[in-house]
Design an enzyme around this catalytic site. Structure first.
Site, mmCIF file in Angstrom:
data_model
loop_
_atom_site.group_PDB
_atom_site.id
_atom_site.type_symbol
_atom_site.label_atom_id
_atom_site.label_comp_id
_atom_site.label_asym_id
_atom_site.label_seq_id
_atom_site.Cartn_x
_atom_site.Cartn_y
_atom_site.Cartn_z
ATOM 1 N N LYS A 13 49.487 36.985 39.866
ATOM 2 C CA LYS A 13 50.257 35.972 40.599
ATOM 3 C C LYS A 13 51.715 35.941 40.148
ATOM 4 C CE LYS A 13 47.684 32.325 39.742
ATOM 5 N NZ LYS A 13 46.642 32.929 38.889
ATOM 6 N N ARG A 88 45.407 23.377 41.637
ATOM 7 C CA ARG A 88 44.365 24.011 40.825
ATOM 8 C C ARG A 88 43.000 23.407 41.104
ATOM 9 N NH1 ARG A 88 47.242 27.460 37.187
ATOM 10 N NH2 ARG A 88 45.821 28.160 35.567
ATOM 11 N N ARG A 127 47.959 42.027 28.478
ATOM 12 C CA ARG A 127 49.200 41.445 28.994
ATOM 13 C C ARG A 127 50.136 41.033 27.859
ATOM 14 N NH1 ARG A 127 49.046 36.677 33.422
ATOM 15 N NH2 ARG A 127 48.199 35.343 31.793
ATOM 16 N N ARG A 160 50.114 35.729 25.134
ATOM 17 C CA ARG A 160 49.886 34.299 25.304
ATOM 18 C C ARG A 160 48.667 33.864 24.499
ATOM 19 N NH1 ARG A 160 50.184 33.073 31.700
ATOM 20 N NH2 ARG A 160 48.460 31.728 31.088
ATOM 21 N N ARG A 171 38.801 30.254 31.032
ATOM 22 C CA ARG A 171 39.718 30.093 32.174
ATOM 23 C C ARG A 171 39.077 30.592 33.468
ATOM 24 N NH1 ARG A 171 44.568 33.307 30.191
ATOM 25 N NH2 ARG A 171 45.605 32.699 32.102
HETATM 26 P P1 AMP Z 1 48.772 29.751 34.327
HETATM 27 O O1 AMP Z 1 50.027 30.298 33.738
HETATM 28 O O2 AMP Z 1 48.918 29.353 35.772
HETATM 29 O O3 AMP Z 1 47.582 30.666 34.094
HETATM 30 O O4 AMP Z 1 48.464 28.387 33.544
HETATM 31 C C1 AMP Z 1 48.208 28.377 32.165
HETATM 32 C C2 AMP Z 1 47.532 27.085 31.763
HETATM 33 O O5 AMP Z 1 48.382 25.971 32.070
HETATM 34 C C3 AMP Z 1 46.220 26.779 32.476
HETATM 35 O O6 AMP Z 1 45.115 27.426 31.879
HETATM 36 C C4 AMP Z 1 46.153 25.262 32.326
HETATM 37 O O7 AMP Z 1 45.800 24.907 31.005
HETATM 38 C C5 AMP Z 1 47.616 24.853 32.516
HETATM 39 N N1 AMP Z 1 47.942 24.608 33.932
HETATM 40 C C6 AMP Z 1 48.809 25.316 34.710
HETATM 41 N N2 AMP Z 1 48.880 24.816 35.946
HETATM 42 C C7 AMP Z 1 48.026 23.758 35.965
HETATM 43 C C8 AMP Z 1 47.642 22.825 36.968
HETATM 44 N N3 AMP Z 1 48.124 22.890 38.224
HETATM 45 N N4 AMP Z 1 46.750 21.860 36.629
HETATM 46 C C9 AMP Z 1 46.253 21.763 35.388
HETATM 47 N N5 AMP Z 1 46.557 22.628 34.401
HETATM 48 C C10 AMP Z 1 47.435 23.610 34.675
#
Ligand code: AMP
Length: 216
Positions: A13, A88, A127, A160, A171
């Protein structure tokens, strides 16, 4: 153009969002990037979010929705945006409708990337991201010229905290339980396009651009 990019962690993404941003000149709004920024800066939001993010769980809806509301109200998001990582879950999707309704806007496209669990684990565990500019790399498929150093800015590359294998599994489970049902929600609305996210970055990008220009 107002769009949402859905898909499991590791589907690409962030990488694809950067391409869409460049092509269409719309801001890439990543809630994950915003949370990581807050954590790195040590803000009160960052303190609250850190443990949840590091454990692979979702932060509370109200915490993230306020950030998105504020961001979508900014001048550069007036003519369009690409949301990555939000919504989400169903509650967030409904909040997004309310936010956009208040701005007199609506979503044009929801693109959902699809990839097998095995490929997701392989992509995420390799990554690496630049600490300074956020540029993405992969130890196998997109290695930097010098190990551990960003090609673009010379910054240090890091993994990360939530890309460790045990957190990846968590996740993925959260994605299946909470986020995957959004596909049906947007399909019913007639704005969902499913995208095969296997193959190289440029191949996936072509599928995405084709979908956005109505050819996918
Ligand atoms: P991402 O970079 O989109 O994979 O997000 C990394 C982490 O941030 C996720 O595993 C959640 O812990 C948190 N996170 C990101 N976006 C959201 C969201 N819309 N709602 C809740 N937690 C989020």
């Amino acid at each position: 153009m107002r769009l949402v990019l859905l898909g499991p962690p590791g589907a690409g993404k962030g990488t694809q969002a950067a391409a869409v941003k460049d092509r269409f000149g719309i801001p890439h709004i990543s809630t994950g990037d915003m949370l990581r920024g807050a954590i790195a800066a040590g803000t009160p939001l960052g303190w609250k979010a850190k443990q949840i993010v590091d454990g692979g769980n979702l932060v509370p809806d109200e915490m993230i929705t306020e950030i998105v509301r504020e961001r979508l109200g900014a001048p550069d998001a007036k003519r369009g945006f690409l949301l990555d990582g939000y919504p989400r879950n169903l509650g967030q999707a409904k909040s997004l409708d309310i936010i956009l309704g208040g701005l007199g806007q609506k979503l044009d496209f929801v693109l959902c990337l699809h990839l097998s669990d095995a490929e997701i684990v392989a992509r995420l565990s390799g990554r690496r991201t630049c600490d300074a500019c956020g540029a993405p790399f992969h130890v196998a498929s997109a290695p930097p010229k010098a190990a551990g150093v960003c090609d673009s800015c010379g910054g240090k590359l890091s993994q990360r905290a939530d890309d460790r294998e045990e957190v990846i599994v968590r996740r993925l489970a959260v994605y299946q339980a909470k986020t995957a049902p959004l596909g049906a929600f947007y399909k019913e609305r007639g704005i969902l396009t499913e995208i095969d996210a296997t193959g190289g970055v440029l191949e996936i990008q072509e599928r995405l651009f084709a979908a956005l220009s109505g050819g996918g």
